[in-house]
Scaffold this active site. Structure first.
Site, PDB file in Angstrom:
ATOM      1  N   CYS A   1      -6.623  -2.536   5.955  1.00 56.29           N
ATOM      2  CA  CYS A   1      -7.795  -1.859   6.535  1.00 56.29           C
ATOM      3  C   CYS A   1      -7.378  -0.871   7.610  1.00 56.29           C
ATOM      4  CB  CYS A   1      -8.719  -2.867   7.177  1.00 56.29           C
ATOM      5  SG  CYS A   1      -9.202  -4.187   6.081  1.00 56.29           S
TER       6      CYS A   1
ATOM      7  N   ARG B   1      -2.895   3.960   4.007  1.00 58.18           N
ATOM      8  CA  ARG B   1      -2.633   2.540   4.231  1.00 58.18           C
ATOM      9  C   ARG B   1      -3.090   1.695   3.044  1.00 58.18           C
ATOM     10  NH1 ARG B   1      -2.218   1.255   9.770  1.00 58.18           N
ATOM     11  NH2 ARG B   1      -3.293  -0.719   9.501  1.00 58.18           N
TER      12      ARG B   1
ATOM     13  N   TRP C   1      -9.707  -2.916   2.800  1.00 59.88           N
ATOM     14  CA  TRP C   1      -8.841  -3.410   1.732  1.00 59.88           C
ATOM     15  C   TRP C   1      -9.284  -4.856   1.521  1.00 59.88           C
ATOM     16  CZ3 TRP C   1      -4.841  -7.004   0.870  1.00 59.88           C
ATOM     17  CH2 TRP C   1      -3.964  -6.703  -0.193  1.00 59.88           C
TER      18      TRP C   1
ATOM     19  N   ASN D   1     -10.116  -5.825  11.113  1.00 58.66           N
ATOM     20  CA  ASN D   1      -8.901  -5.831  10.312  1.00 58.66           C
ATOM     21  C   ASN D   1      -8.260  -7.199  10.493  1.00 58.66           C
ATOM     22  OD1 ASN D   1      -6.594  -5.249   8.915  1.00 58.66           O
ATOM     23  ND2 ASN D   1      -5.878  -3.617  10.259  1.00 58.66           N
ATOM     24  N   GLY D   2      -7.969  -7.899   9.400  1.00 59.98           N
ATOM     25  CA  GLY D   2      -7.361  -9.226   9.509  1.00 59.98           C
ATOM     26  C   GLY D   2      -8.158 -10.242   8.722  1.00 59.98           C
TER      27      GLY D   2
ATOM     28  N   GLU E   1      15.658  -1.624  -5.926  1.00 59.50           N
ATOM     29  CA  GLU E   1      14.764  -0.650  -5.294  1.00 59.50           C
ATOM     30  C   GLU E   1      14.183   0.326  -6.329  1.00 59.50           C
ATOM     31  OE1 GLU E   1      13.108  -0.269  -2.844  1.00 59.50           O
ATOM     32  OE2 GLU E   1      12.722   1.850  -2.567  1.00 59.50           O
TER      33      GLU E   1
ATOM     34  N   LYS F   1      10.206   0.818  -7.214  1.00 67.32           N
ATOM     35  CA  LYS F   1       9.501   2.113  -7.175  1.00 67.32           C
ATOM     36  C   LYS F   1       8.785   2.340  -8.503  1.00 67.32           C
ATOM     37  CE  LYS F   1       9.459   2.771  -3.676  1.00 67.32           C
ATOM     38  NZ  LYS F   1      10.172   2.122  -2.652  1.00 67.32           N
TER      39      LYS F   1
ATOM     40  N   GLU G   1       5.703  -0.125  -8.869  1.00 65.86           N
ATOM     41  CA  GLU G   1       4.557  -0.014  -7.960  1.00 65.86           C
ATOM     42  C   GLU G   1       3.746   1.261  -8.166  1.00 65.86           C
ATOM     43  OE1 GLU G   1       5.512  -0.165  -3.743  1.00 65.86           O
ATOM     44  OE2 GLU G   1       7.344   0.945  -4.099  1.00 65.86           O
TER      45      GLU G   1
ATOM     46  N   HIS H   1      22.500 -14.297 -18.631  1.00 67.50           N
ATOM     47  CA  HIS H   1      21.903 -15.555 -18.180  1.00 67.50           C
ATOM     48  C   HIS H   1      20.394 -15.552 -18.337  1.00 67.50           C
ATOM     49  CE1 HIS H   1      25.823 -16.757 -16.764  1.00 67.50           C
ATOM     50  NE2 HIS H   1      25.951 -15.547 -16.214  1.00 67.50           N
TER      51      HIS H   1
ATOM     52  N   LYS I   1      -0.039   0.357   2.794  1.00 69.35           N
ATOM     53  CA  LYS I   1       1.172   0.883   3.432  1.00 69.35           C
ATOM     54  C   LYS I   1       1.773  -0.103   4.423  1.00 69.35           C
ATOM     55  CE  LYS I   1       4.300   3.950   4.351  1.00 69.35           C
ATOM     56  NZ  LYS I   1       5.413   3.973   3.376  1.00 69.35           N
TER      57      LYS I   1
HETATM   58  C1  F6R Z   1       7.558  -0.448  -1.306  1.00 71.93           C
HETATM   59  C2  F6R Z   1       7.172  -0.598   0.076  1.00 71.93           C
HETATM   60  C3  F6R Z   1       7.032  -1.968   0.628  1.00 71.93           C
HETATM   61  C4  F6R Z   1       7.495  -1.994   2.099  1.00 71.93           C
HETATM   62  C5  F6R Z   1       7.232  -3.375   2.706  1.00 71.93           C
HETATM   63  C6  F6R Z   1       7.750  -3.463   4.130  1.00 71.93           C
HETATM   64  O1  F6R Z   1       7.703   0.897  -1.644  1.00 71.93           O
HETATM   65  O2  F6R Z   1       6.931   0.364   0.758  1.00 71.93           O
HETATM   66  O3  F6R Z   1       7.732  -2.901  -0.128  1.00 71.93           O
HETATM   67  O4  F6R Z   1       8.846  -1.684   2.156  1.00 71.93           O
HETATM   68  O5  F6R Z   1       5.862  -3.632   2.694  1.00 71.93           O
HETATM   69  O6  F6R Z   1       7.179  -2.478   4.924  1.00 71.93           O
HETATM   70  P1  F6R Z   1       7.812  -2.039   6.304  1.00 71.93           P
HETATM   71  O7  F6R Z   1       9.086  -1.332   6.023  1.00 71.93           O
HETATM   72  O8  F6R Z   1       6.778  -1.158   6.917  1.00 71.93           O
HETATM   73  O9  F6R Z   1       8.030  -3.297   7.090  1.00 71.93           O
END
Ligand code: F6R
Length: 584
Positions: A2, A27, A70, A96-97, A462, A466, A469, A485, A579
């Site tokens: 949020c 976010r 959210w 928020n929360g 990684e 990407k 997601e 395995h 985010k």
């Molecule tokens: C994936 C992504 C998330 C963040 C994770 C940690 O692309 O962005 O997996 O890496 O939520 O976020 P931070 O780095 O803000 O602690």
């Protein structure tokens, strides 16, 4: 998660709040709403879906608050979106929360009319109940203290000339703008209006007037002198500029960031290396992409500096924490500096007397304030939900630190400058068109595998993250030795397998894994400095010693980006994701 945005005296409050909410869109959210004061009456507007080109139909006003929701408790509906009102319709709250004890508190609200399924709405009614016993501030104070969980609220009442903000977990930042103080969930959203901010800390409550901010401790009931912080980011850094999406812009910024860090972080990485040398044991903690950076760090420290570092996922850290003591060092990695599992890991470590160093992108964020020392990633505002440039910044700092431990920082600098040059080559139009062509070939795949070995393994994880997601194609990063395995069972005719094959000690093994998947029908895509007969599709990626993982990840970011665009998805705002993850 949020987002909250409020103003106290703006000539066009509704529009300013709407613009603020747009800056918080990144976010992640599914509905939104605004409440303003018009001719001394509260007016409200709520919507399901994205703001995009929406307008607000509210009168302009000068005072109000907005929210992007959210969903956690209750579906994505207009009724569940914020702001929520009390029965009188004079008081609005945004939240928020998660209120952990909301079901118990709700039972006290007999006779109140609740119109949503949210935990948040009860806050408005609890404050309403307290209001006849005092003023708005004291009613908010009493109510907030009863909420269990990690929460941030803003309260607005049509009969009071101030907003009330309180928090016990989720971030809140007060924008210092004399004549029109502001409040938001994050610093970057305030930048077009001010670069002076006050961070509200946990268990504090603030009264925000147009010209004045009063902060109190919720536990000690004592006033607190607000501390103003100056933010050096420019508002235009948080703009898309000429790019179609923030993600693409952020991918393009990476080579410059790597060069900058190679030049400017010698002193700080030397200090970090000293702390690592002095510690009995070193843990890293992070979530998601940031965790994969921590994992890459483990390989850097081990291969370059022969030093063991133990990486832990934020939500799992607690189960390793018995081994912490005063001589341990915890390095917390986070773009946002707000990720709740990382924050709680730090708090846990600090209880054991452990020193904490934060590798954080957002200056002034919770993790940077909690850490005993912060090393800023200097990647600038990262707005796309999928993290790119902050990941590479973390790799750059960890790599340089590993070379500092060997007293050869120059080697680390050279590797990083070389990686930055290769990243620029990856972004050459010819190379981009090869990646785009590949995305067209594999866009209908149901599964994509990314194989890596040694240092390339975290890169494989990684790249797979990407891809999944933002393109919603299932992707799995696999250490190539693990194929037999289990994962090889999923390889069928045409399954795309990206193979990360730098010309180093891992080359022979990774090529042999490529042959195994090819024998089962896989479509093998090689990321390597030289072509190999096993590759069905070759993307030339020159090596840069330990830093080879950097351009490999950039190729993976671009592939994920083109897959998402090809499928018609917005790469900046993937479904269900936020985010910064500030709730458990
Ligand atoms: C994936 C992504 C998330 C963040 C994770 C940690 O692309 O962005 O997996 O890496 O939520 O976020 P931070 O780095 O803000 O602690």
């Amino acid at each position: 998660m949020c987002g909250i945005f409020g103003v106290t005296n703006d000539p066009d409050a509704a529009q300013t709040i709407l613009a603020g909410l747009k800056r918080l869109e990144y976010r992640g959210y599914d509905s939104w709403g605004i409440a303003v004061k018009d001719h001394l009456r509260l007016k409200l507007e709520k919507h399901v879906g994205k703001i995009s080109l929406s307008r607000t139909h509210l009168p302009s006003s000068h005072f109000g608050v907005g929210h992007t929701r959210w969903a956690t408790h209750g579906g994505v509906t207009q009724a569940n979106s914020h702001p929520h009102l009390d029965c009188s319709g004079k008081l609005a709250i945004v939240h928020n929360g998660i209120v952990d004890n909301w079901a118990t508190l709700k039972k006290e609200l007999k006779g109140h009319h609740l119109s949503s399924q949210t935990d948040s709405e009860i806050i408005a009614h609890l404050i309403e109940r307290e209001l006849p016993k005092g003023d708005l501030l004291s009613a908010c104070q009493k109510t907030f203290k009863r909420l269990q969980g990690l929460n941030a609220i803003i309260v607005f009442h049509q009969d009071y000339p101030y907003l009330v903000a309180a928090k016990s977990g989720s971030p809140l930042v007060i924008g210092v703008n004399p004549g029109n103080h502001l409040i938001s969930s994050d610093t970057a959203s305030l930048l077009p209006l001010t670069n002076k901010v006050i961070y509200l800390e946990d268990n504090q409550i603030a009264q925000i007037f147009p010209d004045l901010v009063k902060i109190m401790s919720l536990t000690k009931q004592s006033p607190i002198k607000p501390r103003i912080n100056i933010i050096n980011w420019q508002a235009k850094q948080a703009d898309k500029g000429k790019f179609a999406h923030f993600m693409l812009k952020e991918i393009y910024e990476q080579s410059q960031i790597i060069d900058l860090l190679a030049r400017s972080k010698l002193y700080e990485t030397e200090q970090l290396a000293k702390r690592i040398t002095q510690a009995d044991q070193v843990f890293t903690v992070a979530c998601g992409t940031a965790f994969y950076a921590a994992l890459a760090g483990q390989y850097f420290f081990s291969r370059i500096a022969k030093r063991q570092i133990i990486p832990a996922i934020g939500s799992e850290f607690y189960y390793h924490a018995d081994f912490l003591n005063k001589k341990s060092l915890l390095i917390a990695l986070s773009q946002s500096g707000e990720t709740i599992d990382t924050v709680q890991s730090i708090q846990h470590a600090q209880k054991a007397g452990c020193r904490v160093i934060g590798l954080v992108n957002v200056p002034g964020s919770t993790i940077s304030r909690l850490s005993n020392q912060t090393l800023l990633l200097e990647a600038g505002p990262e707005k796309a939900v999928a993290s790119t440039k902050a990941f590479l910044a973390k790799l750059a700092i960890l790599l340089l630190t590993a070379h500092q431990l060997r007293h050869q920082p120059q080697v680390g600098q050279d590797e990083l400058h070389q990686a930055a040059r290769v990243v620029r080559r990856v972004l050459h139009p010819d190379h981009l068109s090869r990646i785009r062509a590949l995305s067209r070939k594999i866009v209908s795949a149901g599964n994509i595998f990314v194989l890596g070995k040694g240092q390339s393994y975290p890169a494989a994880l990684e790249i797979a993250l990407k891809i999944k997601e933002i393109s919603y194609i299932h992707a799995e990063g696999v250490p190539s030795g693990e194929l037999k395995h289990g994962p090889i069972a999923l390889i069928q005719k045409g399954t795309p397998c990206l193979v990360l094959a730098p010309d180093d000690e891992t080359y022979a093994d990774i090529i042999s894994s490529a042959l195994e998947v090819k024998a089962r029908g896989a479509y093998v895509i090689g990321l390597s400095p030289r072509n190999n007969p096993v590759f069905d599709y070759w993307l030339a990626v020159p090596d840069c010693s330990h830093a080879s993982i950097i351009p490999h990840v950039v190729v993976g970011q671009l592939l994920a980006y083109y897959l998402a665009v090809k499928k018609g998805f917005d790469p900046d705002m993937p479904r269900n994701l936020a985010k910064s993850v500030t709730v458990k």
